[in-house]
Motif scaffolding. Sequence first.
Motif, mmCIF file in Angstrom:
data_model
loop_
_atom_site.group_PDB
_atom_site.id
_atom_site.type_symbol
_atom_site.label_atom_id
_atom_site.label_comp_id
_atom_site.label_asym_id
_atom_site.label_seq_id
_atom_site.Cartn_x
_atom_site.Cartn_y
_atom_site.Cartn_z
ATOM 1 N N ILE B 98 1.993 4.633 -8.011
ATOM 2 C CA ILE B 98 1.042 3.950 -8.898
ATOM 3 C C ILE B 98 1.202 2.437 -8.769
ATOM 4 O O ILE B 98 2.125 1.957 -8.102
ATOM 5 N N GLU B 99 0.310 1.695 -9.403
ATOM 6 C CA GLU B 99 0.397 0.228 -9.390
ATOM 7 C C GLU B 99 1.728 -0.202 -10.024
ATOM 8 O O GLU B 99 2.213 0.456 -10.947
ATOM 9 N N HIS B 100 2.244 -1.357 -9.575
ATOM 10 C CA HIS B 100 3.547 -1.805 -10.090
ATOM 11 C C HIS B 100 3.523 -2.003 -11.608
ATOM 12 O O HIS B 100 4.467 -1.677 -12.309
ATOM 13 N N TRP B 101 2.404 -2.560 -12.108
ATOM 14 C CA TRP B 101 2.365 -2.798 -13.562
ATOM 15 C C TRP B 101 2.323 -1.481 -14.338
ATOM 16 O O TRP B 101 2.871 -1.382 -15.432
ATOM 17 N N GLN B 102 1.721 -0.465 -13.722
ATOM 18 C CA GLN B 102 1.697 0.844 -14.382
ATOM 19 C C GLN B 102 3.107 1.449 -14.403
ATOM 20 O O GLN B 102 3.514 2.067 -15.398
ATOM 21 N N ALA B 103 3.839 1.242 -13.317
ATOM 22 C CA ALA B 103 5.227 1.721 -13.277
ATOM 23 C C ALA B 103 6.060 0.992 -14.332
ATOM 24 O O ALA B 103 6.923 1.593 -14.989
ATOM 25 N N ASP B 104 5.808 -0.307 -14.505
ATOM 26 C CA ASP B 104 6.501 -1.061 -15.554
ATOM 27 C C ASP B 104 6.173 -0.506 -16.939
ATOM 28 O O ASP B 104 7.048 -0.384 -17.795
ATOM 29 N N LEU B 105 4.922 -0.151 -17.131
ATOM 30 C CA LEU B 105 4.499 0.398 -18.431
ATOM 31 C C LEU B 105 5.184 1.741 -18.688
ATOM 32 O O LEU B 105 5.649 2.016 -19.805
ATOM 33 N N MET B 106 5.256 2.568 -17.656
ATOM 34 C CA MET B 106 5.936 3.860 -17.814
ATOM 35 C C MET B 106 7.413 3.660 -18.143
ATOM 36 O O MET B 106 7.976 4.352 -18.997
ATOM 37 N N LYS B 107 8.017 2.694 -17.449
ATOM 38 C CA LYS B 107 9.431 2.389 -17.696
ATOM 39 C C LYS B 107 9.624 1.944 -19.146
ATOM 40 O O LYS B 107 10.572 2.352 -19.820
ATOM 41 N N PHE B 108 8.715 1.101 -19.629
ATOM 42 C CA PHE B 108 8.758 0.596 -21.008
ATOM 43 C C PHE B 108 8.680 1.767 -22.003
ATOM 44 O O PHE B 108 9.451 1.845 -22.966
ATOM 45 N N GLU B 109 7.765 2.681 -21.749
ATOM 46 C CA GLU B 109 7.597 3.807 -22.680
ATOM 47 C C GLU B 109 8.787 4.768 -22.625
ATOM 48 O O GLU B 109 9.265 5.232 -23.657
ATOM 49 N N TRP B 110 9.248 5.067 -21.423
ATOM 50 C CA TRP B 110 10.320 6.046 -21.291
ATOM 51 C C TRP B 110 11.630 5.523 -21.896
ATOM 52 O O TRP B 110 12.380 6.267 -22.546
ATOM 53 N N SER B 111 11.890 4.246 -21.731
ATOM 54 C CA SER B 111 13.100 3.664 -22.297
ATOM 55 C C SER B 111 13.113 3.809 -23.820
ATOM 56 O O SER B 111 14.159 4.066 -24.432
ATOM 57 N N GLN B 112 11.945 3.692 -24.422
ATOM 58 C CA GLN B 112 11.862 3.866 -25.884
ATOM 59 C C GLN B 112 12.232 5.292 -26.281
ATOM 60 O O GLN B 112 12.953 5.500 -27.255
ATOM 61 N N VAL B 113 11.722 6.255 -25.517
ATOM 62 C CA VAL B 113 12.031 7.661 -25.822
ATOM 63 C C VAL B 113 13.544 7.902 -25.680
ATOM 64 O O VAL B 113 14.189 8.494 -26.557
ATOM 65 N N GLN B 114 14.101 7.400 -24.577
ATOM 66 C CA GLN B 114 15.530 7.605 -24.339
ATOM 67 C C GLN B 114 16.384 7.015 -25.463
ATOM 68 O O GLN B 114 17.323 7.641 -25.946
ATOM 69 N N LEU B 115 16.031 5.796 -25.857
ATOM 70 C CA LEU B 115 16.810 5.148 -26.913
ATOM 71 C C LEU B 115 16.610 5.844 -28.254
ATOM 72 O O LEU B 115 17.530 5.927 -29.059
ATOM 73 N N TYR B 116 15.415 6.320 -28.482
ATOM 74 C CA TYR B 116 15.113 6.990 -29.745
ATOM 75 C C TYR B 116 16.007 8.216 -29.944
ATOM 76 O O TYR B 116 16.445 8.509 -31.047
ATOM 77 N N PHE B 117 16.262 8.918 -28.835
ATOM 78 C CA PHE B 117 17.069 10.140 -28.922
ATOM 79 C C PHE B 117 18.538 9.939 -28.550
ATOM 80 O O PHE B 117 19.325 10.875 -28.639
ATOM 81 N N ALA B 118 18.905 8.742 -28.120
ATOM 82 C CA ALA B 118 20.268 8.511 -27.611
ATOM 83 C C ALA B 118 21.318 8.904 -28.647
ATOM 84 O O ALA B 118 21.101 8.751 -29.851
ATOM 85 N N PRO B 119 22.455 9.409 -28.172
ATOM 86 C CA PRO B 119 23.540 9.750 -29.117
ATOM 87 C C PRO B 119 23.951 8.516 -29.931
ATOM 88 O O PRO B 119 23.839 7.386 -29.449
ATOM 89 N N ASP B 120 24.435 8.771 -31.131
ATOM 90 C CA ASP B 120 24.876 7.660 -31.983
ATOM 91 C C ASP B 120 26.163 7.054 -31.433
ATOM 92 O O ASP B 120 27.017 7.756 -30.892
ATOM 93 N N TYR B 121 26.274 5.755 -31.614
ATOM 94 C CA TYR B 121 27.480 5.044 -31.185
ATOM 95 C C TYR B 121 28.597 5.262 -32.199
ATOM 96 O O TYR B 121 28.356 5.213 -33.408
ATOM 97 N N ASN B 122 29.804 5.505 -31.704
ATOM 98 C CA ASN B 122 30.973 5.603 -32.601
ATOM 99 C C ASN B 122 31.757 4.306 -32.538
ATOM 100 O O ASN B 122 32.224 3.922 -31.461
ATOM 101 N N ARG B 123 31.903 3.649 -33.636
ATOM 102 C CA ARG B 123 32.608 2.354 -33.654
ATOM 103 C C ARG B 123 34.057 2.490 -33.224
ATOM 104 O O ARG B 123 34.748 3.453 -33.563
ATOM 105 N N LYS B 124 34.497 1.472 -32.456
ATOM 106 C CA LYS B 124 35.905 1.469 -32.022
ATOM 107 C C LYS B 124 36.740 0.653 -33.002
ATOM 108 O O LYS B 124 37.842 1.020 -33.364
ATOM 109 N N GLY B 125 36.207 -0.508 -33.385
ATOM 110 C CA GLY B 125 36.958 -1.386 -34.276
ATOM 111 C C GLY B 125 36.630 -1.129 -35.728
ATOM 112 O O GLY B 125 35.822 -0.269 -36.063
ATOM 113 N N THR B 126 37.288 -1.880 -36.601
ATOM 114 C CA THR B 126 37.016 -1.710 -38.039
ATOM 115 C C THR B 126 36.653 -3.037 -38.706
ATOM 116 O O THR B 126 36.138 -3.039 -39.818
ATOM 117 N N LYS B 127 36.925 -4.156 -37.995
ATOM 118 C CA LYS B 127 36.700 -5.456 -38.640
ATOM 119 C C LYS B 127 35.235 -5.868 -38.568
ATOM 120 O O LYS B 127 34.590 -5.677 -37.536
#
Lengths: 267, 243
Positions: B98-127
């Motif tokens: 596909i066109e490069h800008w369309q690939a960029d748009l797909m990347k933009f959308e997919w990254s949102q989905v991935q982050l939306y479902f990403a596992p929660d971060y477990n804190r290492k520090g306490t301060k």
Amino acid sequence: MGISVGLGLRREITEALLHLENQKPAFLEVAPENWMEIGGYWGNLFHQISEKFELTAHGLSLSIGAKDELNIPFLKRLKSFLDEYSISLYSEHLAFSTMNNAHLYESLPVAFTDESVKHISTRVKQVQEILERKVILENVVYYTLIDQELSELDFYNAVASEADCEILLDFNNVFVNGKNFNYDPYEFISKIDTSKVSYLHVGGHQEQNDGLLLDAHNNPIKQEVLDLIRKTKHNFNADKLLFERDANLDDLNELLAEIKRIEKSLE
Amino acid sequence: MSSRNKHIDKSEALALFSQGDESVLENLKDLHNIDVYREMVQRNFHLHLSKSFGLSKAAIQGTKWESLVNDFIQHGQPKSKLFWQMPGEFLEFASAKIEHWQADLMKFEWSQVQLYFAPDYNRKGTKPFSYHPSHIAELHDEWSILNFEYPVYKIKWEDLEQHKGNYFLLQFRNQNTFEIENIELNIFLKELMLNLSTQQFNLAQTLTETLTKFNTSISPQINEQYQNFIHLLTQKNIIVGLL
């Protein structure tokens, strides 16, 4: 011991389920592949769900009937999920959903042959060893017969015996397959090895214009299927029956009313 | 029947047919209702990809989108055991077609989905976080930096061609609302963010490392950018505390 009725967890009804006080489903069935290893909004809700409801699991991507190698790393991840949420009951489809390790994300029918029985049984044993649980295999709806040396009934009984696994009997699937392939669902149920049936399912189906029944899970359960439950329930020792709905999920009250209908057929 | 098809059995043929391969029809001639399987398989892919790439589907349009998805079903060999992750494989498959800008748009959308479902971060520090050059900041990991040729996240599609360049976007999950937010970064802040996230350097070393990369030294403007960025990361809870 009575049979309790549960509901399949779907994203559309998750919040509403959390707000239920009375008339809760006795348990919820989750597809591990939709909930494992996620965080954020849905991970948070799922955690709350797990604190409020007993959970069972119904897998989607095991592909037990495929020729591909089993995906051992995935099975280990699956075990972690089942352990984390104390899910002892794990079921899957007696079907295949991959070819050359590529997923079709749909259950396709396996051949009812001795070779299939051997192949699937070997894989089930391996899965049971890794998961440290019995695998419960569902009698899936099929729309075409691949190869048939054995009847569907003999095939299920043979796999359960050879693999030392259990059977998930879906009443709707027995009914749909019976209609589509011209056999008597009552006879099927009377001859299935009920000592192996440890879990039950039911859902709605729809009829195509050409008369073919589809396992659509999108509408109310047909009275004939509820009658099948009512007349054969005493055959089973299983204590859980799951109501499956995959579409038309806007109104949780309608789903709870369906559960009432099922419970009535179990009285 | 082709020589390949002579060696496949009926279940394999049904799978191939469901993926869209019509050359196996001869293997299936005595089977009924095979179209039901093809429809179910195709519908699942089309529905899920349309949900994951709502904007991209609109951008790529009609038959081109349909044929990309069909091509993916038949040849993409998706390996994701978790269905929700399958669109990531579609993105890889489709990007070059596909066109490069369309690939960029797909990347933009997919990254949102991935982050939306990403596992929660477990804190290492306490301060809690407080600024001192010797402190090491702890960042959660529910973010990613995206590199775009076209700024699909802020410019109308029809004007994108005039804005070809090198863009960086910090995309992250809000810790309170779980929604995905974006912060545009310049190349300096992009490097700074990457150095911060290694969590090997204290804040002073992080700045030094970043300046060294650009072969430059601290200036009032750079210092202001740096301070503002640290403040923003704290405000957005991307910096969660100190190690």
